[in-house]
Design an enzyme around this catalytic site. Structure first.
Site, mmCIF file in Angstrom:
data_model
loop_
_atom_site.group_PDB
_atom_site.id
_atom_site.type_symbol
_atom_site.label_atom_id
_atom_site.label_comp_id
_atom_site.label_asym_id
_atom_site.label_seq_id
_atom_site.Cartn_x
_atom_site.Cartn_y
_atom_site.Cartn_z
ATOM 1 N N ASP A 1 3.770 12.501 37.650
ATOM 2 C CA ASP A 1 5.088 11.865 37.699
ATOM 3 C C ASP A 1 6.034 12.788 38.456
ATOM 4 O OD1 ASP A 1 3.706 10.204 35.954
ATOM 5 O OD2 ASP A 1 5.382 9.982 34.556
ATOM 6 N N LYS B 1 8.939 4.627 39.053
ATOM 7 C CA LYS B 1 9.395 4.908 37.691
ATOM 8 C C LYS B 1 10.899 5.109 37.729
ATOM 9 C CE LYS B 1 8.781 8.594 34.206
ATOM 10 N NZ LYS B 1 7.994 9.786 33.834
ATOM 11 N N LYS C 1 7.068 1.736 35.892
ATOM 12 C CA LYS C 1 7.249 2.454 34.636
ATOM 13 C C LYS C 1 8.735 2.689 34.349
ATOM 14 C CE LYS C 1 6.243 6.812 32.241
ATOM 15 N NZ LYS C 1 5.542 8.102 32.301
#
Lengths: 489, 308, 288
Positions: free
Chosen positions: B145, B208, B244
């Site tokens: 991430d 995300k 996400k």
């Protein structure tokens, strides 16, 4: 992007379980009389008619059919209340009665929402989130005007007209009653209201609220019936003002019937609004606006965006996204909280819509309907769009009053505007563009009483509503809605 | 991922041509998602799906191997009193904890996700970010991430941000790359959409919303805009990108509304942990409580659900 | 006496699209003085003249409605200036039609002043009648007036100049164009007023003036599908009925100004402008 190679799938996998709104918290009477002089009375005609749940075809209640004699009694009661009480009351006190109605409607909102959906077929989400709260808000808004009218009309002395005869349609039964009754009462008039014959129940429930609010008898009278009852209200000699919402044809007849009388009138009639989408719009929100424009309330909306004018360079993209969005619309039980599109209001209306589906196809347009299933019983129409449509087609020119969208393309701003205005109607319009100066050019150019820019089908008690051209005469809502119920000498 | 699997021509799109977003319209659409009433079987199905989509997260300066091991236990044993539960999708930790998490999770088929690239600010030289990514992957991270360089993005240095993502993607090798836009620092939904497009074109496997360190973190409007960007990217390229939302989603009801939004925007194909994740630390327990309530009909107390 | 100059009599024509044609019908009616002398042969306008006038009026709506309020005010003021310059002509015409000198003077003065009055409203009535509406959602919402478009006006019979001016001014100051049927019995000033308009920077087609028979043309004025509003100023209940029945064909707005004293102060106010205005309400989201 000109084509859409990849399909999205919405109808498989996870689905929403039924989420029906409860119906155990109120009761509907078996039989309703006419609300005259503060009480429910039997009709002189002795006749009753059925009001039907369009989602099940079951009879909900029997409702009195008012004849000339009944209308006469209602008008007499309204006149008496006008002379004896309502016109003499201090304006501030009048306002307080109207506030009471607003408050009780808020308290009983859930009951009204459910009955509205049962009787009219509209999804509970809409009656709960839009119709009923807006109706209460309308009473609240106009209550406050009662003692402030002189500020609305500089240099004039506003005075009430007397008895207002009001005829409302079946698409927003309680909300239209509120649109009519609230300003009439605030301005000091008394009322004879005729609800639509397919959706009388919430107006009759409103009669209960009016009683509960302690309004003097006769200030509001409600007579149920069909067109003939409405005509009796319009034609009655002792009615000073007629307010009508409905079709342009009936409106035309009312205007003719009132010719040569001194009755004031306001007419809210049909529409065939263009929703104009430019290439530089926020496309995803525009698609949402198109959906709200035509599928809100099954398309039973006079100001519906029933024509989509989309700029050619984004037409394929917009139509593809619209089709995807249509797949996610849930059609079915109006009482299910997840229903997006409820039942068509009546069998004749469904028949009319279906005739237009045939006409559209016969005219050579390409019809697309979402793939949803619809219940076996009741009156239903899948969300429908027509592409390959021309300005000369009937589905472009005539009001269908159903979930049916005619899609046309345009190349330049001028072409879009010309097509948008090429109609006898002028109730509403929509424009979608991110460019501010273009917003104003378009909103000024559209010949219609309500123009939504980068939004659609928004309503508010403070916002005047009403049409240009054959879409009507006068405004309802806001400060501008007061003038229709006052003499200004 | 080997070089030949990489998309052949990574190219920065013309961000001036990215479709515009109207904030009020987005909020109205979100209100419609939130008005959906999810009941009974569809609620149970949703709750289980949510559990399986959770990236169980601890990203604290005070994280220790002990804490991470406990979290991994929770990931494996969500609530053993309730049979038939799925496990979460991944455990999300800082790079020094990757090895510990990997070991703790054993062969339970739960991914280890690691934040990287000088999380949460992203303020470090590119070499450091690349090295950090490589280390995390080498230690066993299945998913990285990363954060984008918001300062560069806000200056309009799109090329810089694009190259950085592409370079990190390269450094990820076979690990999946989630690109954190930190939408709370981007200002407008138009910027969110641009950043989404940029990240997807640069090679992101997931986009995300947030680090969880900046408020606002994930919101439904922001997530909707990103989902719509994913849809448009899919239409244009045929490539499916995951989503996400992270931070701020702590109760089951809200998470269900995210699923409604996912369901009605991207459809069935995205309806799996492969394509949608929740970055959250406390969501799992609320979902478990709701599931228990669905089964027993009795409202639950937090005291009966393990907090790790 | 033999050397006395022969006066040139004026030919009264009609006014359509900024031009002065004769009626296409070739018909006329003699206008006689109280003593029975023929004052002029007035055009007896036909339904085709009316049709042509509506075409001209429609064509002029685009430009005139977009003319700035400030400029419309200046043009109305200019009409007043031109009328002032021709005071004597109008007084003389009114006298010819049976009005005494004192009343003729006062009618012409009032007409000039009325134009000044409405000239002043040009950039103000919008501010009186428009509104910003405080809606509950995140939208900016406002209502403004827009001209209805083409207005047909059946001018007052009794007041050949002032009645005419009192009905034309509020229509055009609001950006409408109009087709006017002059007083049948006092038509002279109407055509002379057209000449004033013609000399006053009023674009052709904004005001069109016909003379003719009211009973013959009333139905046309009320029924034409491309007319947005009809104003009538005289008549019985039967006429009112007929006008509204015919107007219903296209839901035309009907403005009744019957039995008014056009010389009084109450004969002028901004509500007369509002009579031929539509209210348009615009919504726009407030967001980013």
């Amino acid at each position: 992007m000109t084509s859409q190679p990849n399909k999205l799938a919405f109808n498989s996998g996870w689905q929403y379980a039924a989420a029906p709104e409860g119906t155990d918290h109120f009761s509907i009477g078996k039989r309703y009389g006419l609300f005259i002089n503060g009480e429910f009375v039997k009709p002189a005609t002795g006749k009753y008619f059925n009001t039907v749940n369009p989602a099940t075809e079951e009879v909900l209640a029997r409702v009195a059919l008012a004849g000339d004699e009944d209308v006469d009694r209602a008008v007499a009661a309204a006149r008496k209340a006008y002379k004896g009480v309502w016109s003499k009351m201090k304006a501030a006190e009048r306002g307080k009665y109207i506030y009471r109605i607003a408050r009780i409607l808020q308290e009983r909102a859930r009951e009204f929402s459910v009955i509205e959906s049962l009787d009219g077929g509209k999804p509970i989400r809409e009656s709960r989130d839009i119709d009923i709260p807006l109706a209460a808000a309308h009473f609240f808004y106009y209550a406050g005007w009662a003692d402030k009218l002189e500020y609305a009309f500089p240099g004039r002395k506003p005075a009430p007209l007397g008895v207002a005869g009001q005829i409302i349609p079946w698409n927003f039964p309680l909300l239209m009653a509120a649109w009519k009754i609230a300003p009439a009462l605030a301005c000091g008039n008394t009322v004879v209201l005729k609800p639509a014959e397919t959706t009388p129940l919430t107006a009759l429930k409103l009669a209960e609220v009016i009683s509960e609010a302690g309004l003097p008898p006769g200030v509001v009278n409600i007579v149920t019936g069909a067109g003939k009852t409405g005509a009796a209200v319009v034609d009655h000699n002792d009615v000073d003002k007629v307010a009508f919402t409905g079709s342009t044809n009936v409106g035309r007849h009312i205007m003719m019937a009132l010719a040569g009388t001194n009755k004031k009138y306001t007419l809210e009639l049909g529409g065939k609004a263009a929703n104009i989408v430019f290439a530089d719009a926020a496309i995803d929100q525009a698609v949402e606006g198109i959906v709200n424009g035509i599928f809100f309330n099954q398309g039973h909306v006079c100001c519906a965006g029933s024509r989509l004018l989309v700029q050619e360079s984004v037409a394929d993209q917009v139509i593809a996204k619209l089709k995807d969005r249509m797949e996610t619309l849930i059609v079915g039980d109006p009482l299910d909280k997840n229903t997006d599109i409820g039942a068509i209001n009546s069998a004749p209306q469904l028949e009319k819509i279906e005739s237009y589906l045939k006409i559209g196809q016969a005219e050579g347009a390409e019809m697309y309907q979402s793939s949803c299933s619809v219940p076996k019983k009741g009156y239903w129409c899948r969300p429908t769009i027509f592409t390959g449509v021309s300005q000369s087609n009937r589905i472009v020119q005539e009001e269908i009053f159903g979930p049916v969208l005619a899609i046309q393309t345009f190349r330049t701003l001028e072409e879009g505007l010309t097509k948008a205005n090429n109609t006898p109607f002028g109730l509403s319009g929509g424009v979608w563009t991110d460019k501010g100066s273009k917003v104003f050019k378009m909103t000024q150019g559209i010949r219609a009483g309500v123009v939504w820019a980068n939004t659609f089908n928004k309503f508010d008690p403070a916002s005047p509503f009403g049409g240009y051209k054959e879409s009507g005469v006068g405004r309802e809502g806001g400060l501008h809605g007061l003038g229709a119920y006052l003499s200004l000498d | 991922m080997s070089a030949k699997e990489k998309p052949k021509t990574l190219q920065l799109p013309d961000l001036d041509r990215v479709a515009l977003v109207d904030e009020v319209g987005v909020e109205e659409r979100v209100a419609r998602f939130r008005s959906r009433s999810i009941k009974n079987a569809s609620k149970v199905e949703a709750l289980k799906m949510i559990l399986s989509m959770i990236d169980l997260t601890t990203l604290e300066g005070q994280d220790t191997p002990g804490k991470v091991r406990q979290l991994c236990q929770k990931a494996i044993h969500l609530h053993d009193g309730m049979p038939g539960l799925p496990h979460v999708a991944a455990v999300c930790v800082y790079p020094p904890m990757v090895g510990i998490a990997k070991k703790a999770l054993g062969n339970h088929n739960i991914n280890v996700a690691s934040v990287a690239t000088a999380f949460p600010s992203g303020m470090a030289p590119r070499q450091i970010k690349l090295e950090e990514t490589r280390i995390a992957v080498a230690d066993g991270a299945d998913e990285i991430d990363m954060v984008i360089s918001r300062g560069e993005f806000l200056q309009g240095h799109y090329e810089f941000v694009f190259d950085e993502i592409a370079a990190i993607k390269d450094a990820c090798g076979t690990a999946h790359l989630k690109v954190i836009l930190e939408t709370g620092e981007l200002g407008t939904l138009d910027q969110v959409r641009k950043a989404s497009m940029l990240a997807m074109h640069a090679g992101a496997d997931f986009i995300k919303t947030s680090t969880g360190k900046i408020q606002p973190a994930a919101t439904m409007p922001v997530t909707l805009v990103m989902l719509q960007a994913i849809r448009d990217f899919y239409f244009a390229t045929g490539r499916r990108i995951g989503m996400k939302p992270a931070g701020g989603i702590s109760d089951a009801k809200l998470a269900i509304h995210y699923l409604v939004m996912l369901h009605e925007t991207l459809g069935q194909a995205w309806f799996s942990p492969e394509w949608f994740r929740f970055g959250a630390s406390s969501l799992a327990n609320d979902v478990l409580m709701q599931l228990q309530k669905q089964q027993s009909g009795v409202y639950q107390s937090a005291d009966y659900f393990s907090k790790d | 006496m033999t050397n006395e100059r022969v006066a040139v009599a004026k030919t009264y024509k009609i006014y359509i699209g900024g031009k002065f044609p004769r009626t296409e019908s070739g018909r006329y009616y003699p206008l006689e003085s109280a003593k029975g002398a023929v004052l002029a042969n007035m055009c007896r306008g036909s339904r085709k003249d009316f049709r042509n006038a509506v075409v001209a009026a429609r064509a002029a709506t685009g430009g005139w409605s977009k003319t700035s309020a400030y400029l419309r005010g200046q043009i109305l003021y200019r009409i007043a200036e031109m009328l002032e310059g021709r005071r004597e002509q109008f007084i003389a015409e009114l006298q010819l039609q049976g009005v005494n000198r004192r009343r003729a003077e006062s009618e012409v003065n009032a007409s000039i002043d009325r134009l000044i009055y409405y000239a002043g409203w040009a950039d103000k009535y919008q501010q009186i009648f428009s509104a910003v509406n405080p809606v509950s959602s995140s939208h900016f919402n406002f209502s403004v007036l827009e001209p209805m478009g083409v207005v047909s006006i059946l001018a007052p019979e009794s007041s050949g100049l002032l009645g005419l001016v009192s009905n034309i001014a509020p229509a055009i100051v609001g950006g409408n164009t109009c087709v006017v049927l002059a007083s049948q019995s006092k038509p002279l000033c109407a055509i002379s007023f057209a000449e004033v308009l013609h000399a006053s920077d009023v674009p052709g087609g904004v005001v069109n003036i016909l003379t003719g028979f009211k009973p013959e043309l009333t139905g046309q004025f009320a029924s034409h599908m491309d007319v947005n509003a009809v104003v009538y100023c005289d008549g019985t209940v039967e006429i009112a009925k007929k006008v509204q029945e015919l107007a219903a064909a296209n839901i035309k707005r009907v403005v009744a100004r019957v039995a008014r004293d056009w010389s009084g102060d109450s004969a002028q106010d901004p509500y007369l402008i509002q009579d031929t205005q539509e209210t348009k309400t615009t919504w726009h989201p407030i967001g980013s």
